[in-house]
Write an enzyme that holds these catalytic residues in place. Structure first.
Site, PDB file in Angstrom:
ATOM      1  N   PHE A 150     -38.149 -53.743 -22.606  1.00  0.00           N
ATOM      2  CA  PHE A 150     -37.233 -53.105 -21.650  1.00  0.00           C
ATOM      3  C   PHE A 150     -35.860 -53.755 -21.628  1.00  0.00           C
ATOM      4  CE2 PHE A 150     -38.690 -56.656 -18.984  1.00  0.00           C
ATOM      5  CZ  PHE A 150     -37.515 -57.019 -18.342  1.00  0.00           C
ATOM      6  N   CYS A 282     -34.198 -62.544 -24.195  1.00  0.00           N
ATOM      7  CA  CYS A 282     -35.105 -63.419 -24.938  1.00  0.00           C
ATOM      8  C   CYS A 282     -34.374 -64.657 -25.440  1.00  0.00           C
ATOM      9  CB  CYS A 282     -35.700 -62.676 -26.117  1.00  0.00           C
ATOM     10  SG  CYS A 282     -34.439 -62.159 -27.266  1.00  0.00           S
TER      11      CYS A 282
HETATM   12  P1  NAD Z   1     -43.895 -56.223 -23.045  1.00  0.00           P
HETATM   13  O1  NAD Z   1     -44.630 -57.048 -24.013  1.00  0.00           O
HETATM   14  O2  NAD Z   1     -44.495 -56.015 -21.697  1.00  0.00           O
HETATM   15  O3  NAD Z   1     -43.646 -54.735 -23.627  1.00  0.00           O
HETATM   16  C1  NAD Z   1     -43.051 -54.553 -24.886  1.00  0.00           C
HETATM   17  C2  NAD Z   1     -43.538 -53.231 -25.462  1.00  0.00           C
HETATM   18  O4  NAD Z   1     -44.958 -53.290 -25.656  1.00  0.00           O
HETATM   19  C3  NAD Z   1     -43.269 -52.028 -24.559  1.00  0.00           C
HETATM   20  O5  NAD Z   1     -42.879 -50.942 -25.373  1.00  0.00           O
HETATM   21  C4  NAD Z   1     -44.615 -51.786 -23.873  1.00  0.00           C
HETATM   22  O6  NAD Z   1     -44.816 -50.424 -23.573  1.00  0.00           O
HETATM   23  C5  NAD Z   1     -45.616 -52.265 -24.911  1.00  0.00           C
HETATM   24  N1  NAD Z   1     -46.805 -52.891 -24.303  1.00  0.00           N
HETATM   25  C6  NAD Z   1     -46.862 -53.632 -23.181  1.00  0.00           C
HETATM   26  N2  NAD Z   1     -48.114 -54.068 -22.963  1.00  0.00           N
HETATM   27  C7  NAD Z   1     -48.863 -53.602 -23.988  1.00  0.00           C
HETATM   28  C8  NAD Z   1     -50.247 -53.716 -24.327  1.00  0.00           C
HETATM   29  N3  NAD Z   1     -51.102 -54.406 -23.573  1.00  0.00           N
HETATM   30  N4  NAD Z   1     -50.684 -53.113 -25.451  1.00  0.00           N
HETATM   31  C9  NAD Z   1     -49.841 -52.413 -26.237  1.00  0.00           C
HETATM   32  N5  NAD Z   1     -48.515 -52.265 -25.950  1.00  0.00           N
HETATM   33  C10 NAD Z   1     -48.034 -52.852 -24.844  1.00  0.00           C
HETATM   34  O7  NAD Z   1     -42.431 -56.842 -22.922  1.00  0.00           O
HETATM   35  P2  NAD Z   1     -41.272 -56.417 -21.909  1.00  0.00           P
HETATM   36  O8  NAD Z   1     -41.633 -56.870 -20.533  1.00  0.00           O
HETATM   37  O9  NAD Z   1     -40.906 -55.003 -22.103  1.00  0.00           O
HETATM   38  O10 NAD Z   1     -40.057 -57.279 -22.473  1.00  0.00           O
HETATM   39  C11 NAD Z   1     -39.807 -58.607 -22.113  1.00  0.00           C
HETATM   40  C12 NAD Z   1     -40.387 -59.570 -23.106  1.00  0.00           C
HETATM   41  O11 NAD Z   1     -39.854 -59.298 -24.404  1.00  0.00           O
HETATM   42  C13 NAD Z   1     -40.032 -61.009 -22.817  1.00  0.00           C
HETATM   43  O12 NAD Z   1     -41.173 -61.795 -23.039  1.00  0.00           O
HETATM   44  C14 NAD Z   1     -38.949 -61.331 -23.827  1.00  0.00           C
HETATM   45  O13 NAD Z   1     -38.835 -62.697 -24.167  1.00  0.00           O
HETATM   46  C15 NAD Z   1     -39.395 -60.520 -24.979  1.00  0.00           C
HETATM   47  N6  NAD Z   1     -38.306 -60.262 -25.909  1.00  0.00           N
HETATM   48  C16 NAD Z   1     -38.303 -60.941 -27.084  1.00  0.00           C
HETATM   49  C17 NAD Z   1     -37.263 -60.754 -27.973  1.00  0.00           C
HETATM   50  C18 NAD Z   1     -37.240 -61.484 -29.286  1.00  0.00           C
HETATM   51  O14 NAD Z   1     -36.411 -61.143 -30.097  1.00  0.00           O
HETATM   52  N7  NAD Z   1     -38.107 -62.437 -29.536  1.00  0.00           N
HETATM   53  C19 NAD Z   1     -36.231 -59.867 -27.666  1.00  0.00           C
HETATM   54  C20 NAD Z   1     -36.276 -59.180 -26.454  1.00  0.00           C
HETATM   55  C21 NAD Z   1     -37.323 -59.390 -25.574  1.00  0.00           C
END
Ligand code: NAD
Length: 497
Positions: A150, A282
């Site tokens: 998100f 992130c």
């Molecule tokens: P999230 O893991 O909750 O969700 C990411 C995606 O995965 C979404 O599209 C969501 O619908 C899907 N998803 C969520 N739970 C799932 C499950 N159990 N099974 C399958 N799909 C699932 O992450 P978020 O809250 O949207 O984003 C924030 C996180 O992303 C933070 O931990 C941040 O550090 C990380 N992030 C990392 C980077 C990087 O480059 N390393 C960049 C941006 C964000």
């Protein structure tokens, strides 16, 4: 409630078959402003079939043809920058200038992708044997998929599909269900730029849509960005189903501050990196390790008044430094982390647990903890909010050891005037992206983005040259022509002299 977001499949927006929807909020108002369709496996299958059908022609187009469409896409993004940024701010909450900056960082990957004729160049060695030449080329994989978080609803998808598509693949994007609108608009712009139907498809949804992608036998590769537990799950499932995968996870990014650093500049850099985008980056700095107690005391003295007076409000208002968190639930989670820090005995120097005069929306202020130790929950967990922890190390070696013992390895920054410490840090630190006096060292589009340890599962980083490797497979040809063919049968392994 006004918006109803469907899926973008084969060049058309369709409502989907599931009949299930998730809410979309404006975090600055705290109100639901729309709903998004949550895809079932049948919707995903429709998208994969469209992408598979489009692959037949798209993979045979010339790289320069693809580059020209990407050029037009780039211009359209620039022309619609205000509209796109407004969509990001309305659903994520970050300030408009920050939203524009994030789209710009995505746009730079589109610019890099326009160089695809050059990026896809192979290699050629004449005369590897008498009359024999050898050459290597890279070919597209087929249908690729991206699953995105998100916090960067435009930028992170733009790290993925422009390069995948430039390489000759077709793509299924599954954006975050919290802020999907900007992705839908970008897909329309790409279509307007001349992208054929079915090359880029968007299926909205949550876990069910993701699982359908991971299990679909016609999806060849999965790019993921999100939290570490989800990244681990994606990596396991994708590899189990024989897919190529890069799964980027969460972070705990350390700033290491040496006693010789310019503390005023360092304080400014850390405040922006810790509280910008409400800490929902992130690459946000969430832990500061100071070398020496004096460094900590001086740094806190410099930072404290700024953190107490952060300009907090809706991201659409001018001069706002920090907008709201993305949802009520996320705000609650972050506040729970602050409570936990207090229970553990960390010292809350700045207490931002109030709404800062905002009568609505998911707002809180910046929090600053001092006296944090490596065994505390607030240090070990990714908080993903405006909460900064200060740890006091006795010397450089102890500080380096703490950074290296942390399970995450996304980004880090060293603040110093000393070249020797900087060089030692770059050599020894177990982190994928390192800044020297740069607080958020996000690599430019023509380098690659990715962390180490629990911040990335898979082998290749995103954008830059590594993305060409991720989205293509290598073929190596060894060829001779009749004039070079020797007489007779050969029963030993060929050796070329
Ligand atoms: P999230 O893991 O909750 O969700 C990411 C995606 O995965 C979404 O599209 C969501 O619908 C899907 N998803 C969520 N739970 C799932 C499950 N159990 N099974 C399958 N799909 C699932 O992450 P978020 O809250 O949207 O984003 C924030 C996180 O992303 C933070 O931990 C941040 O550090 C990380 N992030 C990392 C980077 C990087 O480059 N390393 C960049 C941006 C964000």
């Amino acid at each position: 409630m006004t918006k109803a977001i469907g899926h973008f499949i084969n060049g058309a927006i369709i409502p989907g078959k599931s009949g299930q929807f998730g809410p979309i909020f404006n975090p600055a108002l705290g109100e639901q402003t729309g709903q998004v369709a949550l895809a079932h496996a049948a919707d995903v299958d429709l998208a994969v079939k469209a992408a598979q059908a489009a692959f037949t022609n798209w993979s045979q187009t010339t790289p320069i043809h693809r580059a020209r469409i990407l050029f037009r896409f780039k211009v359209l993004i620039e022309d619609h920058m205000d509209e796109l940024a407004a969509l990001v701010t309305a659903e994520h909450g970050k300030t408009l200038p920050d939203a524009m900056g994030s789209i710009q960082r995505g746009l730079e990957v589109v610019e890099f992708a326009t160089g695809i004729p050059s990026h896809l160049r192979g290699s050629y060695t004449p005369q590897v044997g008498q009359g024999i030449d050898s050459y290597s080329l890279r070919q597209p994989l087929g249908v690729c998929a991206g699953i995105t978080p998100f916090n960067f609803p435009a930028m992170v998808p733009l790290w993925m599909y422009p390069m995948a598509i430039a390489c000759g693949n077709t793509f299924i994007l599954k954006p975050s269900e919290k802020d999907p609108s900007v992705c839908m608009r970008l897909a329309e712009l790409f279509q307007q730029a001349g992208l054929p139907d079915g090359v880029l498809n968007i299926v909205n949804g949550g876990k069910e849509a993701v699982d359908a992608i991971l299990q679909h036998h016609d999806v060849e590769a999965v790019s993921f960005v999100g939290s570490t537990p989800t990244a681990q799950y994606i990596y396991q499932q994708a590899t189990k189903h024989h897919k190529r995968v890069q799964a980027l996870g969460g972070a705990k990014n350390h700033a290491l501050v040496m006693p010789d650093a310019d503390l005023q500049q360092t304080a400014d850099a850390i405040i922006g990196a810790a509280y910008g985008s409400c800490g929902e980056r992130c690459m946000a700095i969430s832990a500061v390790v100071t070398v020496g107690n004096d460094t900590a005391d001086q740094l806190i003295e410099t930072m404290q008044p700024h953190i107490e007076n952060l300009k907090i409000g809706p991201g659409t208002q001018q001069d706002i430094e920090m907008g709201p968190l993305v949802t009520q639930q996320h705000l609650k989670n972050v506040l729970n982390h602050v409570e936990k820090g207090l229970e553990e005995g960390a010292k809350l120097v700045v207490d931002g647990r109030n709404n800062h005069g905002q009568s609505q929306g998911f707002f809180m202020g910046g929090c600053l903890f001092d006296q944090v130790t490596t065994d505390m929950h607030i240090y070990q967990q990714e908080i993903f909010g405006p909460v900064l922890c200060i740890l006091r190390a006795k010397d450089f070696q102890q500080a380096l050891q703490w950074v290296n013992e942390n399970p995450y390895g996304n980004g880090t920054a060293l603040f110093t005037r000393d070249g020797d410490s900087a060089r030692e840090y770059v050599q020894q630190v177990q982190v994928g992206m390192v800044g020297i006096n740069i607080p958020i060292p996000v690599p430019v589009a023509y380098h690659s983005f990715g962390g180490w340890k629990n911040s990335l599962f898979g082998d290749l980083h995103m954008h830059g040259h590594e993305s060409v490797m991720f989205y293509t497979k290598l073929k190596t040809v060894t060829a001779r022509w009749p004039s070079g063919i020797r007489e007779g049968k050969q029963f030993t392994i060929p050796t070329l002299t």
